[in-house]
Design an enzyme around this catalytic site. Structure first.
Site, mmCIF file in Angstrom:
data_model
loop_
_atom_site.group_PDB
_atom_site.id
_atom_site.type_symbol
_atom_site.label_atom_id
_atom_site.label_comp_id
_atom_site.label_asym_id
_atom_site.label_seq_id
_atom_site.Cartn_x
_atom_site.Cartn_y
_atom_site.Cartn_z
ATOM 1 N N GLN A 399 0.870 -1.177 0.000
ATOM 2 C CA GLN A 399 0.000 0.000 0.000
ATOM 3 C C GLN A 399 0.906 1.226 0.000
ATOM 4 O OE1 GLN A 399 -1.721 -1.792 3.486
ATOM 5 N NE2 GLN A 399 -3.794 -1.575 2.649
ATOM 6 N N HIS A 410 5.779 3.796 6.415
ATOM 7 C CA HIS A 410 7.084 3.161 6.248
ATOM 8 C C HIS A 410 6.884 2.061 5.207
ATOM 9 C CE1 HIS A 410 10.965 1.638 8.437
ATOM 10 N NE2 HIS A 410 10.974 1.272 7.162
ATOM 11 N N HIS A 412 6.448 -1.087 3.262
ATOM 12 C CA HIS A 412 6.395 -2.494 3.678
ATOM 13 C C HIS A 412 5.452 -3.278 2.776
ATOM 14 C CE1 HIS A 412 3.021 -0.565 5.820
ATOM 15 N NE2 HIS A 412 2.445 -1.756 5.866
ATOM 16 N N HIS A 414 2.846 -6.637 2.627
ATOM 17 C CA HIS A 414 2.081 -7.659 3.347
ATOM 18 C C HIS A 414 2.185 -8.964 2.564
ATOM 19 C CE1 HIS A 414 -0.192 -4.927 6.091
ATOM 20 N NE2 HIS A 414 0.014 -4.054 5.119
#
Length: 463
Positions: A399, A410, A412, A414
């Site tokens: 996202q 930050h 990242h 999933h």
């Protein structure tokens, strides 16, 4: 009194200096023999080579690729392969401990799971502990009809996906490779950048390619990287289809051969032999100081960087994830630029996160190297999570920014392992993902103990 004290100090300093000088040297043995499809007989030969090496004061013994066996066909190959937890590796570990010697098991057919076999270079210390495992990256798929060479390693083996950091041994930092990797100088350069003192190439070079390329390639890797090179080798006729070249050797950082075993010949009476040499790390330091090649590399014009290489995890460290604090014990994989950790809220079992180590809000804020590392890590982690949770697919989601649903500023990814019919409508997973961090989903919060337990299991897939 002062004079006596000075004499004692000088004497003590001299002793310490001698200890230091002694510790910079290490005697090693490089071996060659003719492995067959008889694992028990191969082990007997290895045992005798190790005992002979110990008698010659070697602290580390280097064995060739396929020391466990060389099979006649694919079916036999799969039947003979064993996991690292199998009886053969256990026997090697016991032998290392009994003889008080380090072993570089240059090529072991590792049955990783029911469908995966790796060609693995295993380093065992003198306490009988496995210290490092490198899985061969480059597979030998070559057909040269006029030399009667027809080998497809990929028919039986899967290629590894990681250059393993050099492992600390009594002879310094040892960089691990296997056979065909010798033809790809990028690996040796990267291992040198990771401070390797010694490069290893346990091999089963064919007789045809060995005559032409074996010695020049080994000497080149030593000279260009200013490292010792140790290359154990298979030798002779293994079966009706395969002959190996031999000439196991040790090369110093100046490119001089300082130990050598015979080349293949019908006239050679013995098919097993060892070469012994003393390696001196001070020689490496001197050569690198007199000709600082690595400092002369034009990184402003060209560069060679390791995309993905695991780093050690510090259980006591707090990893930063925006303004969140991630306990080291919940982290299960770390690379140069990324880290993977277990999730406090999971949409599905096995839902984990991969983040950049450096604080960056969006993908566009990362360097090209960081982006490559992040996604390489994501792919590796998704494979491990799928295995652990017996899943057949993964939903991988980034996202990238507030209006894309990013709630933690930050970068990242999933990773959500997926199974058939885990959601009545497959795309509902995105709705659950969008609201999994909200207050009304607080019932999904897991305990720290649960996160740590999951991380400890996942670490086994990487370390």
């Amino acid at each position: 009194m002062l004079i006596q004290s000075m004499k004692f100090f000088l004497k003590s300093s001299s002793v310490l200096l001698n200890i230091y000088r002694m510790s910079s040297k290490c005697t090693v043995a490089v071996c060659q023999f003719t492995a067959t499809n008889n694992k028990e007989e191969n082990f007997k030969v290895v045992k005798s080579l190790l005992k002979e090496s110990v008698e010659k004061k070697a602290q580390i013994v280097f064995l060739p690729e396929a020391s466990d066996f060389i099979a006649k066909d694919k079916h036999e190959f799969k039947a003979l392969a064993e996991p690292l937890t199998g009886p053969l590796i256990s026997s090697y570990c016991s032998l290392a401990k009994d003889l008080n010697i380090w072993i570089s098991l240059g090529g072991y057919h590792e049955m990783y799971d029911a469908s995966t076999i790796y060609n693995s270079h295993v380093v065992i210390n003198n306490q009988g502990e496995i210290k490092s495992v490198y899985r061969k990256i480059h597979l030998f798929d070559v057909s040269i009809p006029d030399k009667n060479i027809h080998l497809r390693e990929s028919d039986t083996n899967r290629g590894g996906n990681e250059i393993v950091p050099p492992v600390q041994t009594p002879l310094g930092l040892l960089g691990l490779s296997i056979c065909y990797d010798l033809r790809f100088p990028e690996i040796s350069t990267l291992l040198r950048k990771l401070n390797a003192d010694v490069l290893t190439y346990p091999s089963a070079f064919t007789s045809g390619t060995g005559k032409a390329h074996w010695e020049p390639l080994l000497r080149a890797r030593a000279i260009e990287n200013q490292c010792y090179v140790i290359a154990a080798a298979q030798y002779g006729k293994h079966n009706n289809k395969r002959i190996s070249y031999g000439q196991a050797m040790i090369v110093d950082p100046w490119g001089k051969i300082i130990a050598e075993c015979p080349k293949y010949s019908d006239d050679v009476s013995t098919n097993q032999s060892i070469g012994v040499a003393e390696l001196d790390l001070d020689i490496i330091k001197r050569i690198r100081t007199e000709m600082p090649v690595i400092l002369h590399r034009r990184n402003d014009i060209y560069s060679l960087n390791l995309v993905n290489c695991r780093q050690d995890i510090d259980d006591d460290k707090i990893y930063e994830f925006a303004d969140k604090k991630i306990p080291g014990k919940t982290v299960f994989y770390v690379t140069k630029h990324s880290f993977a950790f277990t999730n406090i809220r999971c949409v599905v079992p096995g839902h984990v996160l991969v983040s950049s180590l450096r604080k960056a809000k969006r993908l566009q804020d990362l360097t090209e190297e960081e982006i490559a590392d992040l996604f390489q890590t994501t792919v590796k982690v998704s494979k491990a999570v799928e295995k652990m949770y017996n899943a057949q697919s993964s939903t991988v989601c980034v996202q990238d920014g507030k209006f894309a649903g990013q709630t933690i500023p930050h970068v990242h990814a999933h990773i959500l392992p997926r199974k058939e019919n885990d959601f009545s409508n497959n795309d509902d997973i995105y709705l659950h993902l969008a609201k999994h961090d909200t207050a009304d989903e607080s019932k999904l919060i897991r305990t720290l103990a649960e996160q740590i337990d999951e991380a400890s299991v996942l670490r086994k897939y990487f370390y």
